[in-house]
Write a protein that holds these residues in place. Structure first.
Motif, PDB file in Angstrom:
ATOM      1  N   GLU A  18       0.823  -1.202   0.000  1.00 38.75           N
ATOM      2  CA  GLU A  18       0.000   0.000   0.000  1.00 38.75           C
ATOM      3  C   GLU A  18       0.863   1.260   0.000  1.00 38.75           C
ATOM      4  OE1 GLU A  18      -0.396  -2.659   1.890  1.00 38.75           O
ATOM      5  OE2 GLU A  18      -2.484  -3.303   1.775  1.00 38.75           O
ATOM      6  N   GLU A  19       1.968   1.213   0.762  1.00 40.19           N
ATOM      7  CA  GLU A  19       2.876   2.358   0.813  1.00 40.19           C
ATOM      8  C   GLU A  19       3.530   2.594  -0.542  1.00 40.19           C
ATOM      9  OE1 GLU A  19       3.359  -0.369   2.992  1.00 40.19           O
ATOM     10  OE2 GLU A  19       2.166   0.486   4.599  1.00 40.19           O
ATOM     11  N   ARG A  20       3.884   1.510  -1.209  1.00 40.66           N
ATOM     12  CA  ARG A  20       4.496   1.634  -2.534  1.00 40.66           C
ATOM     13  C   ARG A  20       3.528   2.299  -3.505  1.00 40.66           C
ATOM     14  NH1 ARG A  20       8.405  -2.347  -5.244  1.00 40.66           N
ATOM     15  NH2 ARG A  20       8.439  -1.657  -7.392  1.00 40.66           N
ATOM     16  N   LEU A  21       2.271   1.885  -3.471  1.00 45.25           N
ATOM     17  CA  LEU A  21       1.263   2.504  -4.340  1.00 45.25           C
ATOM     18  C   LEU A  21       1.094   3.984  -4.021  1.00 45.25           C
ATOM     19  CD1 LEU A  21      -1.414  -0.329  -4.430  1.00 45.25           C
ATOM     20  CD2 LEU A  21       0.025   0.429  -6.346  1.00 45.25           C
ATOM     21  N   GLU A  22       1.123   4.307  -2.739  1.00 41.52           N
ATOM     22  CA  GLU A  22       1.000   5.718  -2.333  1.00 41.52           C
ATOM     23  C   GLU A  22       2.190   6.531  -2.863  1.00 41.52           C
ATOM     24  OE1 GLU A  22      -0.562   9.149  -0.963  1.00 41.52           O
ATOM     25  OE2 GLU A  22      -1.605   7.226  -0.993  1.00 41.52           O
ATOM     26  N   LEU A  23       3.388   5.973  -2.774  1.00 37.09           N
ATOM     27  CA  LEU A  23       4.569   6.661  -3.302  1.00 37.09           C
ATOM     28  C   LEU A  23       4.466   6.860  -4.816  1.00 37.09           C
ATOM     29  CD1 LEU A  23       7.451   4.930  -1.300  1.00 37.09           C
ATOM     30  CD2 LEU A  23       6.702   7.314  -1.110  1.00 37.09           C
ATOM     31  N   LEU A  24       4.000   5.838  -5.519  1.00 37.01           N
ATOM     32  CA  LEU A  24       3.836   5.954  -6.971  1.00 37.01           C
ATOM     33  C   LEU A  24       2.792   7.008  -7.322  1.00 37.01           C
ATOM     34  CD1 LEU A  24       3.933   2.171  -7.953  1.00 37.01           C
ATOM     35  CD2 LEU A  24       5.709   3.895  -8.384  1.00 37.01           C
ATOM     36  N   LEU A  25       1.743   7.092  -6.536  1.00 37.24           N
ATOM     37  CA  LEU A  25       0.716   8.108  -6.744  1.00 37.24           C
ATOM     38  C   LEU A  25       1.295   9.498  -6.501  1.00 37.24           C
ATOM     39  CD1 LEU A  25      -2.266   8.929  -7.235  1.00 37.24           C
ATOM     40  CD2 LEU A  25      -2.608   8.626  -4.769  1.00 37.24           C
ATOM     41  N   GLN A  26       1.993   9.667  -5.387  1.00 40.90           N
ATOM     42  CA  GLN A  26       2.575  10.972  -5.046  1.00 40.90           C
ATOM     43  C   GLN A  26       3.602  11.427  -6.086  1.00 40.90           C
ATOM     44  OE1 GLN A  26       1.322  12.920  -2.654  1.00 40.90           O
ATOM     45  NE2 GLN A  26      -0.131  11.247  -2.337  1.00 40.90           N
ATOM     46  N   ALA A  27       4.286  10.475  -6.706  1.00 46.10           N
ATOM     47  CA  ALA A  27       5.279  10.792  -7.736  1.00 46.10           C
ATOM     48  C   ALA A  27       4.638  10.948  -9.120  1.00 46.10           C
ATOM     49  CB  ALA A  27       6.349   9.711  -7.775  1.00 46.10           C
ATOM     50  N   ASN A  28       3.321  10.856  -9.169  1.00 41.74           N
ATOM     51  CA  ASN A  28       2.573  10.956 -10.437  1.00 41.74           C
ATOM     52  C   ASN A  28       2.961   9.880 -11.441  1.00 41.74           C
ATOM     53  OD1 ASN A  28       0.918  13.208  -9.758  1.00 41.74           O
ATOM     54  ND2 ASN A  28       2.714  14.525 -10.033  1.00 41.74           N
ATOM     55  N   VAL A  29       3.341   8.715 -10.938  1.00 45.30           N
ATOM     56  CA  VAL A  29       3.666   7.578 -11.795  1.00 45.30           C
ATOM     57  C   VAL A  29       2.390   6.797 -12.113  1.00 45.30           C
ATOM     58  CG1 VAL A  29       4.981   5.415 -11.931  1.00 45.30           C
ATOM     59  CG2 VAL A  29       6.010   7.456 -10.910  1.00 45.30           C
ATOM     60  N   ILE A  30       1.441   6.790 -11.166  1.00 40.33           N
ATOM     61  CA  ILE A  30       0.144   6.141 -11.380  1.00 40.33           C
ATOM     62  C   ILE A  30      -0.971   7.110 -10.996  1.00 40.33           C
ATOM     63  CG2 ILE A  30       1.056   3.810 -10.984  1.00 40.33           C
ATOM     64  CD1 ILE A  30      -0.336   3.892  -8.192  1.00 40.33           C
ATOM     65  N   SER A  31      -2.155   6.828 -11.484  1.00 42.64           N
ATOM     66  CA  SER A  31      -3.315   7.663 -11.164  1.00 42.64           C
ATOM     67  C   SER A  31      -3.978   7.192  -9.872  1.00 42.64           C
ATOM     68  CB  SER A  31      -4.328   7.587 -12.302  1.00 42.64           C
ATOM     69  OG  SER A  31      -4.905   6.284 -12.356  1.00 42.64           O
ATOM     70  N   SER A  32      -4.819   8.043  -9.340  1.00 43.25           N
ATOM     71  CA  SER A  32      -5.596   7.678  -8.160  1.00 43.25           C
ATOM     72  C   SER A  32      -6.519   6.503  -8.478  1.00 43.25           C
ATOM     73  CB  SER A  32      -6.407   8.885  -7.690  1.00 43.25           C
ATOM     74  OG  SER A  32      -7.215   8.548  -6.596  1.00 43.25           O
ATOM     75  N   LYS A  33      -7.070   6.486  -9.682  1.00 43.16           N
ATOM     76  CA  LYS A  33      -7.951   5.382 -10.093  1.00 43.16           C
ATOM     77  C   LYS A  33      -7.183   4.060 -10.086  1.00 43.16           C
ATOM     78  CE  LYS A  33     -11.090   4.013 -13.827  1.00 43.16           C
ATOM     79  NZ  LYS A  33     -11.673   4.394 -15.121  1.00 43.16           N
ATOM     80  N   ALA A  34      -5.950   4.068 -10.577  1.00 43.34           N
ATOM     81  CA  ALA A  34      -5.125   2.858 -10.593  1.00 43.34           C
ATOM     82  C   ALA A  34      -4.779   2.436  -9.165  1.00 43.34           C
ATOM     83  CB  ALA A  34      -3.856   3.079 -11.409  1.00 43.34           C
ATOM     84  N   GLN A  35      -4.449   3.396  -8.317  1.00 45.49           N
ATOM     85  CA  GLN A  35      -4.129   3.082  -6.924  1.00 45.49           C
ATOM     86  C   GLN A  35      -5.326   2.424  -6.247  1.00 45.49           C
ATOM     87  OE1 GLN A  35      -4.312   6.184  -4.076  1.00 45.49           O
ATOM     88  NE2 GLN A  35      -2.720   5.292  -2.760  1.00 45.49           N
ATOM     89  N   GLN A  36      -6.502   3.022  -6.381  1.00 44.70           N
ATOM     90  CA  GLN A  36      -7.691   2.483  -5.732  1.00 44.70           C
ATOM     91  C   GLN A  36      -8.029   1.089  -6.262  1.00 44.70           C
ATOM     92  OE1 GLN A  36      -9.151   3.866  -3.000  1.00 44.70           O
ATOM     93  NE2 GLN A  36      -7.357   5.189  -3.206  1.00 44.70           N
ATOM     94  N   GLY A  37      -7.901   0.898  -7.561  1.00 47.24           N
ATOM     95  CA  GLY A  37      -8.149  -0.419  -8.150  1.00 47.24           C
ATOM     96  C   GLY A  37      -7.174  -1.455  -7.620  1.00 47.24           C
ATOM     97  N   CYS A  38      -5.908  -1.085  -7.523  1.00 50.78           N
ATOM     98  CA  CYS A  38      -4.894  -2.022  -7.023  1.00 50.78           C
ATOM     99  C   CYS A  38      -5.128  -2.369  -5.557  1.00 50.78           C
ATOM    100  CB  CYS A  38      -3.493  -1.460  -7.240  1.00 50.78           C
ATOM    101  SG  CYS A  38      -2.941  -1.575  -8.960  1.00 50.78           S
ATOM    102  N   LEU A  39      -5.633  -1.435  -4.779  1.00 53.65           N
ATOM    103  CA  LEU A  39      -5.951  -1.748  -3.384  1.00 53.65           C
ATOM    104  C   LEU A  39      -7.053  -2.803  -3.312  1.00 53.65           C
ATOM    105  CD1 LEU A  39      -5.780   1.805  -1.762  1.00 53.65           C
ATOM    106  CD2 LEU A  39      -4.118  -0.069  -1.525  1.00 53.65           C
ATOM    107  N   ARG A  40      -8.021  -2.722  -4.216  1.00 53.02           N
ATOM    108  CA  ARG A  40      -9.070  -3.760  -4.267  1.00 53.02           C
ATOM    109  C   ARG A  40      -8.469  -5.096  -4.708  1.00 53.02           C
ATOM    110  NH1 ARG A  40     -11.832   0.744  -6.442  1.00 53.02           N
ATOM    111  NH2 ARG A  40     -11.489   0.017  -8.577  1.00 53.02           N
ATOM    112  N   VAL A  41      -7.554  -5.050  -5.668  1.00 54.98           N
ATOM    113  CA  VAL A  41      -6.900  -6.267  -6.164  1.00 54.98           C
ATOM    114  C   VAL A  41      -6.063  -6.910  -5.062  1.00 54.98           C
ATOM    115  CG1 VAL A  41      -5.123  -7.120  -7.759  1.00 54.98           C
ATOM    116  CG2 VAL A  41      -6.940  -5.600  -8.594  1.00 54.98           C
ATOM    117  N   ILE A  42      -5.356  -6.111  -4.297  1.00 56.24           N
ATOM    118  CA  ILE A  42      -4.554  -6.639  -3.188  1.00 56.24           C
ATOM    119  C   ILE A  42      -5.445  -7.422  -2.231  1.00 56.24           C
ATOM    120  CG2 ILE A  42      -3.291  -5.941  -1.103  1.00 56.24           C
ATOM    121  CD1 ILE A  42      -2.020  -3.706  -2.861  1.00 56.24           C
TER     122      ILE A  42
END
Length: 123
Positions: free
Chosen positions: A2-26
């Motif tokens: 989850e922290e890795r996804l948050e870092l990727l979001l903060q760095a604008n590497v992934i979108s919020s939509k991708a982060q939220q989807g990946c949290l459901r996938v996890i």
């Protein structure tokens, strides 16, 4: 993870939509497979999924898909049915309704690898 996804979001590497989807996938993967979040394959699969989802939503899918020999090997494995089932659950959780074959092959391979990793973890 989850922290890795948050870092990727903060760095604008992934979108919020991708982060939220990946949290459901996890959550889905954690309920079905025994793969620790610090596992390199797990981290790679989730990160790839987030990046691939953003590419798909932006109509910028990779041009070259996974080698057909690898896909053939996966499709003949005894875990193929489980791979397809989990793959569909992942797509649904990500709200990916149309996935170009060039991206889908990589996604299938990642799910297959997670299943194989889980089998090794339970030995």
């Amino acid at each position: 993870m989850e922290e890795r996804l948050e870092l990727l979001l903060q760095a604008n590497v992934i979108s919020s939509k991708a982060q939220q989807g990946c949290l459901r996938v996890i959550d889905i993967i954690d309920k079905q497979l025994s793969v620790p979040h610090d596992n390199e394959q797990y981290q790679m699969a989730i990160t790839h999924l987030a990046r691939a989802a953003d590419r798909i939503w932006q109509n910028e899918a990779v041009a070259e898909g996974l080698d057909q020999d690898i896909l053939d090997e996966i499709s003949t494995d005894e875990c193929y049915s489980d791979t397809l089932t989990l793959h569909q659950q992942v797509l649904d959780a990500m709200e990916l309704h149309t996935v170009p074959s060039s991206e889908e092959g990589f996604m299938l391979a990642n799910i297959y690898s997670l299943i194989q990793t889980s089998l090794e973890e339970t030995k």
